[in-house]
Write a protein that holds these residues in place. Structure first.
Motif, mmCIF file in Angstrom:
data_model
loop_
_atom_site.group_PDB
_atom_site.id
_atom_site.type_symbol
_atom_site.label_atom_id
_atom_site.label_comp_id
_atom_site.label_asym_id
_atom_site.label_seq_id
_atom_site.Cartn_x
_atom_site.Cartn_y
_atom_site.Cartn_z
ATOM 1 N N LYS A 81 0.829 -1.207 0.000
ATOM 2 C CA LYS A 81 0.000 0.000 0.000
ATOM 3 C C LYS A 81 0.857 1.247 0.000
ATOM 4 C CE LYS A 81 -3.698 -2.348 2.372
ATOM 5 N NZ LYS A 81 -4.478 -2.472 3.579
ATOM 6 N N GLY A 82 0.350 2.287 -0.614
ATOM 7 C CA GLY A 82 1.057 3.559 -0.646
ATOM 8 C C GLY A 82 0.933 4.232 -1.999
ATOM 9 N N TRP A 83 1.480 5.412 -2.086
ATOM 10 C CA TRP A 83 1.397 6.238 -3.287
ATOM 11 C C TRP A 83 2.235 5.643 -4.407
ATOM 12 C CZ3 TRP A 83 -1.625 10.054 -4.827
ATOM 13 C CH2 TRP A 83 -1.235 10.822 -5.918
ATOM 14 N N ASN A 84 1.713 5.712 -5.628
ATOM 15 C CA ASN A 84 2.441 5.222 -6.794
ATOM 16 C C ASN A 84 2.531 6.347 -7.821
ATOM 17 O OD1 ASN A 84 3.050 3.976 -9.362
ATOM 18 N ND2 ASN A 84 2.623 2.014 -8.381
ATOM 19 N N TRP A 85 3.738 6.912 -7.960
ATOM 20 C CA TRP A 85 3.935 8.020 -8.896
ATOM 21 C C TRP A 85 3.713 7.590 -10.342
ATOM 22 C CZ3 TRP A 85 3.873 12.911 -7.753
ATOM 23 C CH2 TRP A 85 4.234 13.326 -6.466
ATOM 24 N N GLY A 86 4.028 6.351 -10.652
ATOM 25 C CA GLY A 86 3.816 5.850 -12.013
ATOM 26 C C GLY A 86 2.346 5.822 -12.372
ATOM 27 N N ALA A 87 1.514 5.338 -11.454
ATOM 28 C CA ALA A 87 0.068 5.302 -11.695
ATOM 29 C C ALA A 87 -0.493 6.708 -11.787
ATOM 30 C CB ALA A 87 -0.622 4.524 -10.584
ATOM 31 N N PHE A 88 0.055 7.632 -11.011
ATOM 32 C CA PHE A 88 -0.399 9.024 -11.028
ATOM 33 C C PHE A 88 -0.025 9.718 -12.339
ATOM 34 C CE2 PHE A 88 0.643 13.515 -10.175
ATOM 35 C CZ PHE A 88 -0.606 13.981 -9.786
ATOM 36 N N ALA A 89 1.235 9.610 -12.727
ATOM 37 C CA ALA A 89 1.732 10.362 -13.881
ATOM 38 C C ALA A 89 1.433 9.684 -15.223
ATOM 39 C CB ALA A 89 3.241 10.585 -13.749
ATOM 40 N N TYR A 90 1.409 8.375 -15.244
ATOM 41 C CA TYR A 90 1.249 7.644 -16.496
ATOM 42 C C TYR A 90 -0.020 6.798 -16.514
ATOM 43 C CZ TYR A 90 6.124 8.822 -17.316
ATOM 44 O OH TYR A 90 7.294 9.493 -17.505
ATOM 45 N N GLY A 91 -1.027 7.189 -15.738
ATOM 46 C CA GLY A 91 -2.250 6.434 -15.537
ATOM 47 C C GLY A 91 -2.602 5.375 -16.559
ATOM 48 N N ILE A 92 -2.914 5.776 -17.766
ATOM 49 C CA ILE A 92 -3.388 4.850 -18.793
ATOM 50 C C ILE A 92 -2.301 3.834 -19.148
ATOM 51 C CG2 ILE A 92 -4.176 4.680 -21.178
ATOM 52 C CD1 ILE A 92 -5.340 7.583 -20.704
ATOM 53 N N PHE A 93 -1.093 4.308 -19.417
ATOM 54 C CA PHE A 93 0.001 3.419 -19.810
ATOM 55 C C PHE A 93 0.394 2.493 -18.663
ATOM 56 C CE2 PHE A 93 0.481 7.376 -22.252
ATOM 57 C CZ PHE A 93 0.168 6.861 -23.499
ATOM 58 N N TRP A 94 0.429 3.049 -17.448
ATOM 59 C CA TRP A 94 0.733 2.249 -16.273
ATOM 60 C C TRP A 94 -0.323 1.162 -16.096
ATOM 61 C CZ3 TRP A 94 -2.060 1.141 -11.972
ATOM 62 C CH2 TRP A 94 -1.371 0.499 -10.933
ATOM 63 N N GLY A 95 -1.581 1.532 -16.259
ATOM 64 C CA GLY A 95 -2.674 0.569 -16.100
ATOM 65 C C GLY A 95 -2.581 -0.583 -17.087
ATOM 66 N N ILE A 96 -2.328 -0.260 -18.345
ATOM 67 C CA ILE A 96 -2.200 -1.311 -19.365
ATOM 68 C C ILE A 96 -0.992 -2.198 -19.050
ATOM 69 C CG2 ILE A 96 -1.691 -1.743 -21.798
ATOM 70 C CD1 ILE A 96 -3.387 0.837 -22.379
ATOM 71 N N LEU A 133 -8.765 0.166 -14.682
ATOM 72 C CA LEU A 133 -9.458 1.303 -14.093
ATOM 73 C C LEU A 133 -8.802 2.637 -14.459
ATOM 74 C CD1 LEU A 133 -10.505 -0.098 -10.618
ATOM 75 C CD2 LEU A 133 -12.009 0.618 -12.467
ATOM 76 N N PRO A 134 -7.482 2.703 -14.635
ATOM 77 C CA PRO A 134 -6.881 3.966 -15.052
ATOM 78 C C PRO A 134 -7.350 4.461 -16.429
ATOM 79 C CG PRO A 134 -5.222 2.636 -14.010
ATOM 80 C CD PRO A 134 -6.442 1.762 -14.182
ATOM 81 N N LEU A 135 -7.984 3.599 -17.212
ATOM 82 C CA LEU A 135 -8.529 4.053 -18.495
ATOM 83 C C LEU A 135 -9.621 5.100 -18.299
ATOM 84 C CD1 LEU A 135 -8.693 0.718 -20.523
ATOM 85 C CD2 LEU A 135 -7.099 2.617 -20.833
ATOM 86 N N LEU A 136 -10.165 5.180 -17.089
ATOM 87 C CA LEU A 136 -11.149 6.217 -16.796
ATOM 88 C C LEU A 136 -10.525 7.616 -16.860
ATOM 89 C CD1 LEU A 136 -13.128 4.491 -13.901
ATOM 90 C CD2 LEU A 136 -13.861 4.819 -16.261
ATOM 91 N N CYS A 137 -9.201 7.682 -16.911
ATOM 92 C CA CYS A 137 -8.520 8.969 -17.081
ATOM 93 C C CYS A 137 -8.818 9.585 -18.444
ATOM 94 C CB CYS A 137 -7.014 8.809 -16.910
ATOM 95 S SG CYS A 137 -6.501 8.504 -15.218
ATOM 96 N N LEU A 138 -9.395 8.819 -19.338
ATOM 97 C CA LEU A 138 -9.755 9.336 -20.657
ATOM 98 C C LEU A 138 -11.004 10.217 -20.614
ATOM 99 C CD1 LEU A 138 -9.130 6.111 -22.764
ATOM 100 C CD2 LEU A 138 -7.762 8.208 -22.785
ATOM 101 N N VAL A 174 -9.185 14.698 -13.771
ATOM 102 C CA VAL A 174 -8.465 15.538 -12.814
ATOM 103 C C VAL A 174 -8.504 14.913 -11.423
ATOM 104 C CG1 VAL A 174 -8.432 17.809 -11.711
ATOM 105 C CG2 VAL A 174 -8.919 17.616 -14.155
ATOM 106 N N VAL A 175 -9.619 14.307 -11.076
ATOM 107 C CA VAL A 175 -9.755 13.627 -9.786
ATOM 108 C C VAL A 175 -9.200 12.207 -9.872
ATOM 109 C CG1 VAL A 175 -11.430 12.757 -8.107
ATOM 110 C CG2 VAL A 175 -11.763 14.997 -9.152
ATOM 111 N N TRP A 176 -9.464 11.540 -10.996
ATOM 112 C CA TRP A 176 -9.127 10.120 -11.118
ATOM 113 C C TRP A 176 -7.625 9.864 -11.080
ATOM 114 C CZ3 TRP A 176 -11.898 6.361 -9.719
ATOM 115 C CH2 TRP A 176 -11.563 5.055 -10.062
ATOM 116 N N ILE A 177 -6.790 10.798 -11.553
ATOM 117 C CA ILE A 177 -5.341 10.581 -11.491
ATOM 118 C C ILE A 177 -4.874 10.448 -10.045
ATOM 119 C CG2 ILE A 177 -4.803 11.623 -13.726
ATOM 120 C CD1 ILE A 177 -3.837 14.123 -12.193
ATOM 121 N N PHE A 178 -5.535 11.171 -9.128
ATOM 122 C CA PHE A 178 -5.182 11.052 -7.712
ATOM 123 C C PHE A 178 -5.629 9.701 -7.148
ATOM 124 C CE2 PHE A 178 -4.988 15.592 -8.415
ATOM 125 C CZ PHE A 178 -3.799 15.916 -7.783
#
Length: 113
Positions: A13-28, A34-39, A45-49
């Motif tokens: 558990k904890g913060w993941n800078w990769g998921a925050f900054a690269y949401g879609i690519f990190w998710g794939i 779920l990071p595809l919701l960044c589209l 703006v909320v979902w990246i957090f």
């Protein structure tokens, strides 16, 4: 924490800078979609957090990691890249706003001859 039948250890558990900054690519890359919701505009703006906070848990649940150390090793690359991306983005935005302020200041102070 038990979600989708896979226990998430406390060390994951904890913060993941990769998921925050690269949401879609990190998710794939981590087989969590779920990071595809960044589209979705404005929602992103909320979902990246949310991705930053929940990313490690999602990646653990979808991945086939043998132990926490292996997981952290894989995610450390994403974390470094995400943090560097974030720092560079903030630096570029800061320079951009400084240049805009200088331009506006010089435009309002310009004398016409």
């Amino acid at each position: 924490m038990e979600e989708n039948g896979k226990n998430v250890p406390e060390g994951v558990k904890g913060w993941n800078w990769g998921a925050f900054a690269y949401g879609i690519f990190w998710g794939i890359g981590n087989k969590t979609y779920l990071p595809l919701l960044c589209l979705i505009p404005l929602f992103n703006v909320v979902w990246i957090f949310v991705c930053g906070f929940k990313g490690n848990e999602w990646a653990w649940q979808k991945g086939d990691y043998k132990d926490v150390e292996t997981f952290k090793s894989v995610q450390s690359t994403w974390n470094r890249a995400g943090l560097v991306n974030f720092i560079i983005s903030i630096a570029i935005l800061t320079v951009y706003f400084i240049l805009i302020a200088i331009f506006i200041s010089s435009a309002t102070n310009a004398k016409t001859y």
